[in-house]
Design an enzyme around this catalytic site. Structure first.
Site, PDB file in Angstrom:
ATOM      1  N   ARG A  66       0.810  -1.217   0.000  1.00  0.00           N
ATOM      2  CA  ARG A  66       0.000   0.000   0.000  1.00  0.00           C
ATOM      3  C   ARG A  66       0.845   1.271   0.000  1.00  0.00           C
ATOM      4  O   ARG A  66       0.386   2.326  -0.446  1.00  0.00           O
ATOM      5  CB  ARG A  66      -1.015  -0.033   1.157  1.00  0.00           C
ATOM      6  CG  ARG A  66      -2.111  -1.083   0.913  1.00  0.00           C
ATOM      7  CD  ARG A  66      -3.111  -1.120   2.057  1.00  0.00           C
ATOM      8  NE  ARG A  66      -2.539  -1.631   3.284  1.00  0.00           N
ATOM      9  CZ  ARG A  66      -2.490  -2.919   3.621  1.00  0.00           C
ATOM     10  NH1 ARG A  66      -2.988  -3.823   2.809  1.00  0.00           N
ATOM     11  NH2 ARG A  66      -1.959  -3.295   4.760  1.00  0.00           N
ATOM     12  N   GLU A 103       4.567 -11.452  14.912  1.00  0.00           N
ATOM     13  CA  GLU A 103       4.050 -12.053  16.148  1.00  0.00           C
ATOM     14  C   GLU A 103       4.447 -13.538  16.193  1.00  0.00           C
ATOM     15  O   GLU A 103       4.910 -14.031  17.217  1.00  0.00           O
ATOM     16  CB  GLU A 103       2.530 -11.890  16.157  1.00  0.00           C
ATOM     17  CG  GLU A 103       1.946 -12.028  17.532  1.00  0.00           C
ATOM     18  CD  GLU A 103       0.440 -11.833  17.502  1.00  0.00           C
ATOM     19  OE1 GLU A 103      -0.076 -11.339  16.487  1.00  0.00           O
ATOM     20  OE2 GLU A 103      -0.198 -12.201  18.500  1.00  0.00           O
TER      21      GLU A 103
HETATM   22  P1  AMP Z   1       3.898  -3.295  11.628  1.00  0.00           P
HETATM   23  O1  AMP Z   1       5.153  -3.886  11.025  1.00  0.00           O
HETATM   24  O2  AMP Z   1       3.404  -4.076  12.816  1.00  0.00           O
HETATM   25  O3  AMP Z   1       4.091  -1.816  11.956  1.00  0.00           O
HETATM   26  O4  AMP Z   1       2.755  -3.423  10.554  1.00  0.00           O
HETATM   27  C1  AMP Z   1       2.693  -2.523   9.520  1.00  0.00           C
HETATM   28  C2  AMP Z   1       2.287  -3.163   8.212  1.00  0.00           C
HETATM   29  O5  AMP Z   1       1.175  -4.041   8.377  1.00  0.00           O
HETATM   30  C3  AMP Z   1       1.870  -2.094   7.238  1.00  0.00           C
HETATM   31  O6  AMP Z   1       2.337  -2.437   5.945  1.00  0.00           O
HETATM   32  C4  AMP Z   1       0.352  -2.101   7.321  1.00  0.00           C
HETATM   33  O7  AMP Z   1      -0.202  -1.899   6.049  1.00  0.00           O
HETATM   34  C5  AMP Z   1      -0.028  -3.469   7.876  1.00  0.00           C
HETATM   35  N1  AMP Z   1      -0.951  -3.397   9.022  1.00  0.00           N
HETATM   36  C6  AMP Z   1      -0.674  -3.714  10.311  1.00  0.00           C
HETATM   37  N2  AMP Z   1      -1.741  -3.561  11.104  1.00  0.00           N
HETATM   38  C7  AMP Z   1      -2.737  -3.117  10.318  1.00  0.00           C
HETATM   39  C8  AMP Z   1      -4.106  -2.730  10.551  1.00  0.00           C
HETATM   40  N3  AMP Z   1      -4.682  -2.788  11.764  1.00  0.00           N
HETATM   41  N4  AMP Z   1      -4.830  -2.287   9.494  1.00  0.00           N
HETATM   42  C9  AMP Z   1      -4.276  -2.216   8.255  1.00  0.00           C
HETATM   43  N5  AMP Z   1      -3.005  -2.567   7.974  1.00  0.00           N
HETATM   44  C10 AMP Z   1      -2.231  -3.006   8.984  1.00  0.00           C
END
Ligand code: AMP
Length: 180
Positions: A66, A103
């Protein structure tokens, strides 16, 4: 430069919450409804152009997938190049890669070794920061191939997690809308 409360509301109202996707307990922030709302998409992109036009950037790096949508449009509007940071195995030329913890298990992102000019001023962008694992790995990649990540930009940040706080150890962070 930050966004007015009225404009934040236009964006927030355009983003759809999908409970329990992709698994129970996660509220997925669906930005396809923002992209498909001409007023919201223009409000967002006009704001990003206004904020970043004075940053003297050399390139935008978008995170798979995205981050490509916002990053490519922003790069075009700023008249600079776009670099994709991709999930492992998608880029055809020589890459540098970085693993990060999920996770359960690990994931890996990659960038082409020659993606940026030396010391290029790069803005990294993605739709959302949650734990910050993906963004931290992507920022590390930018530095490892000899460029300078001057800021990381997200449309949304989940501020009840520590993603932004952790990433701030590495680079400046701007999220258009923080969610408590
Ligand atoms: P993180 O590495 O945990 O910061 O997760 C970020 C990535 O996961 C990004 O590319 C987001 O598009 C996706 N992502 C994580 N949580 C969500 C959520 N609640 N809604 C939409 N996309 C998410």
């Amino acid at each position: 430069m930050t966004l007015s409360q009225d404009d934040k509301k236009i964006l927030l109202d355009s983003i759809r919450d999908i409970p329990d996707f992709p698994k129970p307990g996660i509220v997925f922030k669906d930005i396809t409804t923002l992209l498909n709302n001409a007023k919201a998409y223009k409000t967002l992109m006009d704001h990003l152009v206004a904020r970043y036009k004075s940053y003297n950037l050399d390139a935008i790096a978008g995170i798979d997938a995205r981050g490509f949508i916002f990053g490519a449009a922003l790069a075009r509007d700023l008249g600079i190049g776009f670099v994709p940071i991709r999930k492992k195995g998608k880029l055809p030329y020589t890459t540098v890669s970085e693993k990060y913890a999920l996770e359960y298990g690990v994931d890996e992102v990659e960038v082409h070794i020659d993606a940026f000019a030396k010391d290029a001023r790069v803005l990294m962008i993605d739709d959302l920061i949650a734990t910050g694992g993906t963004a931290n790995a992507a920022a590390t990649l930018i530095e490892r191939v000899g460029a300078n990540c001057v800021e990381a930009c997200f449309i949304l940040s989940l501020d009840f997690l520590d993603g932004v706080k952790n990433l701030e150890k590495k680079t400046e962070v701007y999220s258009v809308i923080g969610l408590d």
